[in-house]
Structure formats: C-alpha cells, structure tokens
Design a protein around this motif. Sequence first.
Motif, PDB file in Angstrom:
ATOM      1  N   GLY A   2       0.789  -1.220   0.000  1.00 37.18           N
ATOM      2  CA  GLY A   2       0.000   0.000   0.000  1.00 37.18           C
ATOM      3  C   GLY A   2       0.822   1.272   0.000  1.00 37.18           C
ATOM      4  N   ARG A   3       1.826   1.339   0.848  1.00 37.69           N
ATOM      5  CA  ARG A   3       2.634   2.556   0.945  1.00 37.69           C
ATOM      6  C   ARG A   3       3.446   2.797  -0.324  1.00 37.69           C
ATOM      7  NH1 ARG A   3       1.599   3.693   6.172  1.00 37.69           N
ATOM      8  NH2 ARG A   3       1.552   1.979   7.617  1.00 37.69           N
ATOM      9  N   ALA A   4       3.985   1.747  -0.913  1.00 38.64           N
ATOM     10  CA  ALA A   4       4.744   1.890  -2.162  1.00 38.64           C
ATOM     11  C   ALA A   4       3.831   2.351  -3.292  1.00 38.64           C
ATOM     12  CB  ALA A   4       5.412   0.571  -2.527  1.00 38.64           C
ATOM     13  N   ILE A  24      -9.980  -0.175  -5.833  1.00 41.54           N
ATOM     14  CA  ILE A  24      -8.588   0.243  -5.658  1.00 41.54           C
ATOM     15  C   ILE A  24      -8.313   0.521  -4.185  1.00 41.54           C
ATOM     16  CG2 ILE A  24      -6.889   2.029  -6.203  1.00 41.54           C
ATOM     17  CD1 ILE A  24      -8.438   2.339  -8.931  1.00 41.54           C
ATOM     18  N   TYR A  25      -9.247   1.210  -3.539  1.00 40.85           N
ATOM     19  CA  TYR A  25      -9.123   1.520  -2.111  1.00 40.85           C
ATOM     20  C   TYR A  25      -8.958   0.226  -1.308  1.00 40.85           C
ATOM     21  CZ  TYR A  25     -10.293   3.858   2.329  1.00 40.85           C
ATOM     22  OH  TYR A  25     -10.284   4.361   3.606  1.00 40.85           O
ATOM     23  N   ALA A  26      -9.763  -0.792  -1.639  1.00 40.50           N
ATOM     24  CA  ALA A  26      -9.683  -2.079  -0.934  1.00 40.50           C
ATOM     25  C   ALA A  26      -8.336  -2.752  -1.170  1.00 40.50           C
ATOM     26  CB  ALA A  26     -10.818  -2.993  -1.390  1.00 40.50           C
ATOM     27  N   THR A  30      -4.659  -3.282   2.027  1.00 39.41           N
ATOM     28  CA  THR A  30      -3.940  -4.423   2.593  1.00 39.41           C
ATOM     29  C   THR A  30      -2.582  -4.032   3.169  1.00 39.41           C
ATOM     30  OG1 THR A  30      -2.955  -5.030   0.466  1.00 39.41           O
ATOM     31  CG2 THR A  30      -5.095  -6.032   1.022  1.00 39.41           C
ATOM     32  N   GLY A  31      -2.075  -2.867   2.796  1.00 40.99           N
ATOM     33  CA  GLY A  31      -0.786  -2.421   3.304  1.00 40.99           C
ATOM     34  C   GLY A  31      -0.880  -1.563   4.560  1.00 40.99           C
ATOM     35  N   LEU A  38      -4.644   4.602   6.128  1.00 46.10           N
ATOM     36  CA  LEU A  38      -4.930   4.541   4.695  1.00 46.10           C
ATOM     37  C   LEU A  38      -5.447   5.886   4.201  1.00 46.10           C
ATOM     38  CD1 LEU A  38      -5.330   3.182   1.949  1.00 46.10           C
ATOM     39  CD2 LEU A  38      -7.467   2.211   2.845  1.00 46.10           C
ATOM     40  N   ASP A  39      -6.377   6.478   4.932  1.00 46.28           N
ATOM     41  CA  ASP A  39      -6.926   7.777   4.524  1.00 46.28           C
ATOM     42  C   ASP A  39      -5.864   8.872   4.532  1.00 46.28           C
ATOM     43  OD1 ASP A  39      -9.459   6.843   3.941  1.00 46.28           O
ATOM     44  OD2 ASP A  39     -10.249   7.277   5.941  1.00 46.28           O
ATOM     45  N   ASP A  40      -4.896   8.760   5.420  1.00 49.07           N
ATOM     46  CA  ASP A  40      -3.769   9.703   5.405  1.00 49.07           C
ATOM     47  C   ASP A  40      -2.902   9.498   4.166  1.00 49.07           C
ATOM     48  OD1 ASP A  40      -4.544  10.879   7.789  1.00 49.07           O
ATOM     49  OD2 ASP A  40      -3.111   9.735   9.018  1.00 49.07           O
TER      50      ASP A  40
END
Length: 116
Positions: A2-4, A24-26, A30-31, A38-40
């Motif tokens: 997720g972060r990458a 895409i959000y889902a 996972t990361g 995630l929202d940040d």
Amino acid sequence: MGRAVTRGARQCGDEGRLVINPIIYAEISTGFDKIEDLDDAVPAGDFQREPLPYAAGFLAGKAFLAHRQRGRQRLSPLPDFYIGAHAAVLGYRLLTRDVARYRTSFPSLQFLIPPS
C-alpha cells in the motif's frame, strides 16, 4: 504494498488528477493496519474518489468473459477487470506497473507507469 503504491501515485500526480474507486481503495488497504492510516496515505484532497460506473461493470464482465473464452485461467481476479473498465469507460489513463495485465482486455487504455 500500500505505501509503495501511494508513493508512486503521488509522484505521478503532476501528470493529471488521481482517481481511485472502492476496489482500488480495498486493494491498497492491505498495506495498512488502520483505516485512518490509509486515509492519510490517499487523502481525498489528492485522490478523487469515484464510484464504479455501471457501464464499467458491464465492460468488466465482457472483458472477463473474453479472457476466459481465450482459454486463459483466472490469473487476474475480477476486480482487475473492474479497474481497467472504469478507466476505459471514462477515458482515464491507468496508473499501473503491470501494463500487460490490462492491455489485452482493454486495448484502448493509455497507461501511466509510476517511477520505481
């Protein structure tokens, strides 16, 4: 993962607006351990959040059926077809490092490949 993904997307932000949908959000989620994190990482001010158009659902189903009829196994999950169809129906470029996954099913798509 997720972060990458979000770092790569941010680097491509100057190429145009960044749009994500619930699938895409889902996948990105996972990361992350918490929804707040995630929202940040994908703030609504930087990433426009859109629902999936019904026309994209229809196109995703047809592309998935054609994929299966070509004798291919279900290596790409159905959500990938929704993501490709969403971009194709609305004329968006698709941000991905996996162009080959989408090119056969959505030949009209243009791609934006994030830097490594």
